[in-house]
Design a protein around this motif. Structure first.
Motif, PDB file in Angstrom:
ATOM      1  N   ILE A 142      44.715 -39.722  33.695  1.00  0.00           N
ATOM      2  CA  ILE A 142      43.807 -38.568  33.851  1.00  0.00           C
ATOM      3  C   ILE A 142      44.207 -37.449  32.893  1.00  0.00           C
ATOM      4  CG2 ILE A 142      43.077 -36.734  35.435  1.00  0.00           C
ATOM      5  CD1 ILE A 142      43.306 -38.787  37.730  1.00  0.00           C
ATOM      6  N   LEU A 192      43.236 -38.491  29.248  1.00  0.00           N
ATOM      7  CA  LEU A 192      41.812 -38.587  28.910  1.00  0.00           C
ATOM      8  C   LEU A 192      41.025 -37.311  29.219  1.00  0.00           C
ATOM      9  CD1 LEU A 192      40.934 -42.213  30.083  1.00  0.00           C
ATOM     10  CD2 LEU A 192      41.391 -41.411  27.766  1.00  0.00           C
ATOM     11  N   VAL A 193      41.339 -36.645  30.310  1.00  0.00           N
ATOM     12  CA  VAL A 193      40.543 -35.474  30.711  1.00  0.00           C
ATOM     13  C   VAL A 193      41.140 -34.195  30.118  1.00  0.00           C
ATOM     14  CG1 VAL A 193      39.643 -34.137  32.647  1.00  0.00           C
ATOM     15  CG2 VAL A 193      39.770 -36.628  32.814  1.00  0.00           C
ATOM     16  N   TYR A 194      42.426 -33.988  30.301  1.00  0.00           N
ATOM     17  CA  TYR A 194      43.151 -32.848  29.756  1.00  0.00           C
ATOM     18  C   TYR A 194      42.418 -31.528  30.020  1.00  0.00           C
ATOM     19  CZ  TYR A 194      45.852 -29.943  26.569  1.00  0.00           C
ATOM     20  OH  TYR A 194      46.626 -28.943  26.037  1.00  0.00           O
ATOM     21  N   ALA A 195      42.289 -31.190  31.285  1.00  0.00           N
ATOM     22  CA  ALA A 195      41.637 -29.931  31.680  1.00  0.00           C
ATOM     23  C   ALA A 195      42.247 -29.516  33.013  1.00  0.00           C
ATOM     24  CB  ALA A 195      40.137 -30.124  31.800  1.00  0.00           C
ATOM     25  N   ALA A 247      42.694 -27.118  35.615  1.00  0.00           N
ATOM     26  CA  ALA A 247      42.105 -26.834  36.927  1.00  0.00           C
ATOM     27  C   ALA A 247      41.154 -27.949  37.346  1.00  0.00           C
ATOM     28  CB  ALA A 247      41.371 -25.497  36.882  1.00  0.00           C
ATOM     29  N   LEU A 280      39.307 -32.839  40.447  1.00  0.00           N
ATOM     30  CA  LEU A 280      38.960 -34.257  40.311  1.00  0.00           C
ATOM     31  C   LEU A 280      39.714 -35.118  41.334  1.00  0.00           C
ATOM     32  CD1 LEU A 280      37.782 -36.736  38.844  1.00  0.00           C
ATOM     33  CD2 LEU A 280      39.629 -36.529  37.178  1.00  0.00           C
ATOM     34  N   VAL A 289      32.845 -31.951  38.346  1.00  0.00           N
ATOM     35  CA  VAL A 289      33.955 -31.669  37.413  1.00  0.00           C
ATOM     36  C   VAL A 289      33.409 -31.195  36.061  1.00  0.00           C
ATOM     37  CG1 VAL A 289      35.918 -32.655  36.187  1.00  0.00           C
ATOM     38  CG2 VAL A 289      35.522 -33.252  38.566  1.00  0.00           C
ATOM     39  N   MET A 317      32.378 -27.703  36.386  1.00  0.00           N
ATOM     40  CA  MET A 317      33.557 -26.821  36.353  1.00  0.00           C
ATOM     41  C   MET A 317      33.989 -26.543  34.913  1.00  0.00           C
ATOM     42  SD  MET A 317      34.881 -25.767  39.220  1.00  0.00           S
ATOM     43  CE  MET A 317      36.524 -25.369  38.664  1.00  0.00           C
ATOM     44  N   ASN A 318      33.800 -27.555  34.061  1.00  0.00           N
ATOM     45  CA  ASN A 318      34.254 -27.406  32.669  1.00  0.00           C
ATOM     46  C   ASN A 318      33.211 -26.776  31.757  1.00  0.00           C
ATOM     47  OD1 ASN A 318      36.761 -28.455  33.165  1.00  0.00           O
ATOM     48  ND2 ASN A 318      36.212 -30.556  32.647  1.00  0.00           N
ATOM     49  N   HIS A 346      33.915 -24.097  29.183  1.00  0.00           N
ATOM     50  CA  HIS A 346      34.491 -24.392  27.869  1.00  0.00           C
ATOM     51  C   HIS A 346      33.443 -24.336  26.760  1.00  0.00           C
ATOM     52  CE1 HIS A 346      38.128 -26.789  29.702  1.00  0.00           C
ATOM     53  NE2 HIS A 346      38.006 -25.568  30.160  1.00  0.00           N
ATOM     54  N   LEU A 391      41.047 -27.743  23.613  1.00  0.00           N
ATOM     55  CA  LEU A 391      40.661 -26.356  23.905  1.00  0.00           C
ATOM     56  C   LEU A 391      40.623 -26.094  25.409  1.00  0.00           C
ATOM     57  CD1 LEU A 391      39.958 -23.766  22.516  1.00  0.00           C
ATOM     58  CD2 LEU A 391      37.601 -24.511  22.335  1.00  0.00           C
ATOM     59  N   THR A 392      41.795 -25.924  26.011  1.00  0.00           N
ATOM     60  CA  THR A 392      41.889 -25.653  27.457  1.00  0.00           C
ATOM     61  C   THR A 392      41.919 -24.145  27.707  1.00  0.00           C
ATOM     62  OG1 THR A 392      44.274 -25.661  27.320  1.00  0.00           O
ATOM     63  CG2 THR A 392      43.216 -27.762  27.816  1.00  0.00           C
ATOM     64  N   ASP A 393      41.939 -23.759  28.986  1.00  0.00           N
ATOM     65  CA  ASP A 393      42.039 -22.336  29.337  1.00  0.00           C
ATOM     66  C   ASP A 393      43.289 -21.707  28.709  1.00  0.00           C
ATOM     67  OD1 ASP A 393      39.763 -22.283  31.073  1.00  0.00           O
ATOM     68  OD2 ASP A 393      40.961 -23.226  32.634  1.00  0.00           O
ATOM     69  N   GLU A 394      44.416 -22.409  28.839  1.00  0.00           N
ATOM     70  CA  GLU A 394      45.681 -21.848  28.361  1.00  0.00           C
ATOM     71  C   GLU A 394      45.691 -21.721  26.838  1.00  0.00           C
ATOM     72  OE1 GLU A 394      45.152 -24.365  30.300  1.00  0.00           O
ATOM     73  OE2 GLU A 394      46.679 -24.659  31.833  1.00  0.00           O
ATOM     74  N   VAL A 450      36.995 -41.362  35.338  1.00  0.00           N
ATOM     75  CA  VAL A 450      37.890 -40.549  34.496  1.00  0.00           C
ATOM     76  C   VAL A 450      37.463 -40.636  33.025  1.00  0.00           C
ATOM     77  CG1 VAL A 450      40.262 -40.416  33.616  1.00  0.00           C
ATOM     78  CG2 VAL A 450      39.852 -40.647  36.060  1.00  0.00           C
ATOM     79  N   ILE A 473      34.296 -38.520  32.519  1.00  0.00           N
ATOM     80  CA  ILE A 473      34.619 -37.079  32.552  1.00  0.00           C
ATOM     81  C   ILE A 473      35.379 -36.677  31.291  1.00  0.00           C
ATOM     82  CG2 ILE A 473      36.012 -35.330  33.746  1.00  0.00           C
ATOM     83  CD1 ILE A 473      35.224 -36.692  36.377  1.00  0.00           C
ATOM     84  N   GLY A 474      36.272 -37.564  30.828  1.00  0.00           N
ATOM     85  CA  GLY A 474      37.009 -37.251  29.592  1.00  0.00           C
ATOM     86  C   GLY A 474      36.076 -37.103  28.407  1.00  0.00           C
ATOM     87  N   THR A 501      33.917 -33.870  28.918  1.00  0.00           N
ATOM     88  CA  THR A 501      34.676 -32.631  28.680  1.00  0.00           C
ATOM     89  C   THR A 501      34.889 -32.417  27.179  1.00  0.00           C
ATOM     90  OG1 THR A 501      35.788 -32.848  30.811  1.00  0.00           O
ATOM     91  CG2 THR A 501      36.852 -31.443  29.179  1.00  0.00           C
ATOM     92  N   ILE A 521      31.715 -31.180  25.691  1.00  0.00           N
ATOM     93  CA  ILE A 521      31.483 -29.774  26.076  1.00  0.00           C
ATOM     94  C   ILE A 521      32.269 -28.834  25.149  1.00  0.00           C
ATOM     95  CG2 ILE A 521      32.084 -28.077  27.860  1.00  0.00           C
ATOM     96  CD1 ILE A 521      31.219 -30.185  29.949  1.00  0.00           C
ATOM     97  N   ARG A 522      33.437 -29.297  24.714  1.00  0.00           N
ATOM     98  CA  ARG A 522      34.251 -28.473  23.808  1.00  0.00           C
ATOM     99  C   ARG A 522      33.778 -28.592  22.359  1.00  0.00           C
ATOM    100  NH1 ARG A 522      39.803 -30.687  26.577  1.00  0.00           N
ATOM    101  NH2 ARG A 522      39.876 -29.206  28.300  1.00  0.00           N
ATOM    102  N   ILE A 577      38.283 -16.777  33.298  1.00  0.00           N
ATOM    103  CA  ILE A 577      39.631 -16.791  33.876  1.00  0.00           C
ATOM    104  C   ILE A 577      39.684 -15.898  35.122  1.00  0.00           C
ATOM    105  CG2 ILE A 577      42.002 -16.043  33.420  1.00  0.00           C
ATOM    106  CD1 ILE A 577      41.415 -17.151  30.498  1.00  0.00           C
ATOM    107  N   LEU A 637      37.997 -17.810  37.912  1.00  0.00           N
ATOM    108  CA  LEU A 637      38.874 -18.856  38.455  1.00  0.00           C
ATOM    109  C   LEU A 637      39.955 -18.254  39.357  1.00  0.00           C
ATOM    110  CD1 LEU A 637      39.223 -21.032  35.243  1.00  0.00           C
ATOM    111  CD2 LEU A 637      38.259 -21.816  37.403  1.00  0.00           C
ATOM    112  N   ILE A 657      53.270 -17.326  28.905  1.00  0.00           N
ATOM    113  CA  ILE A 657      52.469 -17.728  30.068  1.00  0.00           C
ATOM    114  C   ILE A 657      53.243 -18.713  30.944  1.00  0.00           C
ATOM    115  CG2 ILE A 657      50.376 -18.986  30.749  1.00  0.00           C
ATOM    116  CD1 ILE A 657      49.068 -17.862  28.187  1.00  0.00           C
TER     117      ILE A 657
END
Lengths: 208, 113
Positions: free
Chosen positions: A22, A25-28, A30, A35, A52, A55-56, A59, A86-89, B10, B13-14, B17, B20-21, B53, B56, B94
């Motif tokens: 997970i 492949l997902v790397y997100a 929260a 999930l 999910v 939620m993303n 981004h 490109l995650t939140d962090e 998974v 979703i991968g 995601t 989406i980016r 943020i 969240l 952080i």
């Protein structure tokens, strides 16, 4: 946080290798916690995927905001590579630190940041997933403390980026999220808060 | 749920995601070549990430304090927030801030039994 995801995944009944998969492949962050909660709760595949991804959706806005800070005239790395981590962090760190770098260095600095964050995320997940079972069984406090990892991360991110936008934008986003929680599902409240913040900033900038 | 089902969920979703980016960045690159956006749009875009943020953060507190806030739930949270602030103020990153907050939260949870 990565270790805590590994711990949370095995706590929810997943095999350690599934937790690592997970993260690969997902790397997100929260969204991964949500999930595993949905999967463990027996949610239907369509609803799990839909929730999910919703939620993303936030981004969607990260990429353009980041790209506008990179030096587009000297772009060397392909966009598909720059978008991958490109995650939140990574986003919060990038938008607060990129301006301190010379234009020609920004792309490579950002690529290094996201590669390091990705490797740390996957390695941390593996550590928590493969070695965490004994920790969880021996400590109820640890199991409860896991619940504070995400709030702590979001508060740290907020402290990192608080100077980037005016306070009224953050207050407006928080207020709209609270209102949204009363009438919308969680992902809807998040989107409402994001749009409220953007709209407030847009109106003030236009009025200035 | 069977492992095979989990894996394809998974994978979907991968991929989702990642798209989406990626797609908004590609559109931004294409639009950037045809002309710059007005400044107010740039400001609005810059506000979206911080607003997400904050949203969240609000959501995560809502989950921890619902259905009704209590001192027993609130005290560890206050300690945790103080730990994050101290970690960010003195150690700057952080990661250390998050760790500081989690440690403070865990210590108070342990002390309160």
């Amino acid at each position: 946080m990565a270790i805590s995801f590994g711990l949370a995944a095995i706590h929810a009944g997943f095999a350690p290798w599934v937790a690592v998969l997970i993260s690969i492949l997902v790397y997100a962050g929260a969204a991964q916690f949500i999930l595993i909660t949905l999967l463990a709760g027996g949610g239907s595949p369509v609803s799990v995927i839909g929730i999910v991804l919703l939620m993303n959706v936030r981004h969607v806005f990260y990429g353009p905001a980041l790209a506008s800070r990179l030096d587009s005239s000297s772009r060397r790395l392909p966009t598909p590579l720059l978008a991958a981590g490109l995650t939140d962090e990574v986003f919060a760190t990038s938008i607060s630190k990129l301006a301190e770098r010379p234009g020609h260095e920004r792309e490579y600095w950002y690529a290094g940041l996201q590669l390091g964050a990705y490797l740390a995320w996957v390695a941390g997940t593996a550590l928590g997933a493969y070695f965490g079972k004994d920790w969880l069984q021996s400590s109820a406090v640890l199991a409860q403390t896991l619940g504070f990892v995400l709030p702590a991360l979001f508060f740290a991110l907020l402290l990192e980026i608080r100077g980037i936008v005016p306070w009224y934008v953050l207050a407006g986003a928080a207020a709209m999220t609270l209102i949204g929680m009363a009438v919308l599902p969680a992902y809807g409240a998040i989107v409402a808060g994001m749009l409220a913040g953007a709209l407030l900033r847009f109106r003030r900038a236009r009025g200035a | 749920m069977q492992t095979g089902t989990v894996i394809w969920i998974v994978v979907v979703i991968g991929i989702g995601t990642y798209l989406i980016r990626l797609l908004p960045m590609l559109w931004h690159d294409r639009d950037g070549k045809s002309g710059a956006r007005p400044a107010n749009w740039r400001y609005a875009l810059d506000a979206v990430g911080p607003s997400a943020i904050v949203a969240l953060l609000v959501l995560s507190f809502w989950d921890m304090l619902s259905p009704m806030p209590t001192w027993k739930a609130g005290m560890p949270i206050l300690a945790g927030l103080a730990g994050v602030w101290l970690g960010k103020h003195y150690l700057k990153t952080i990661a250390w801030a998050t760790l500081g907050g989690v440690l403070a939260y865990g210590l108070v949870v342990g002390a309160m039994g």
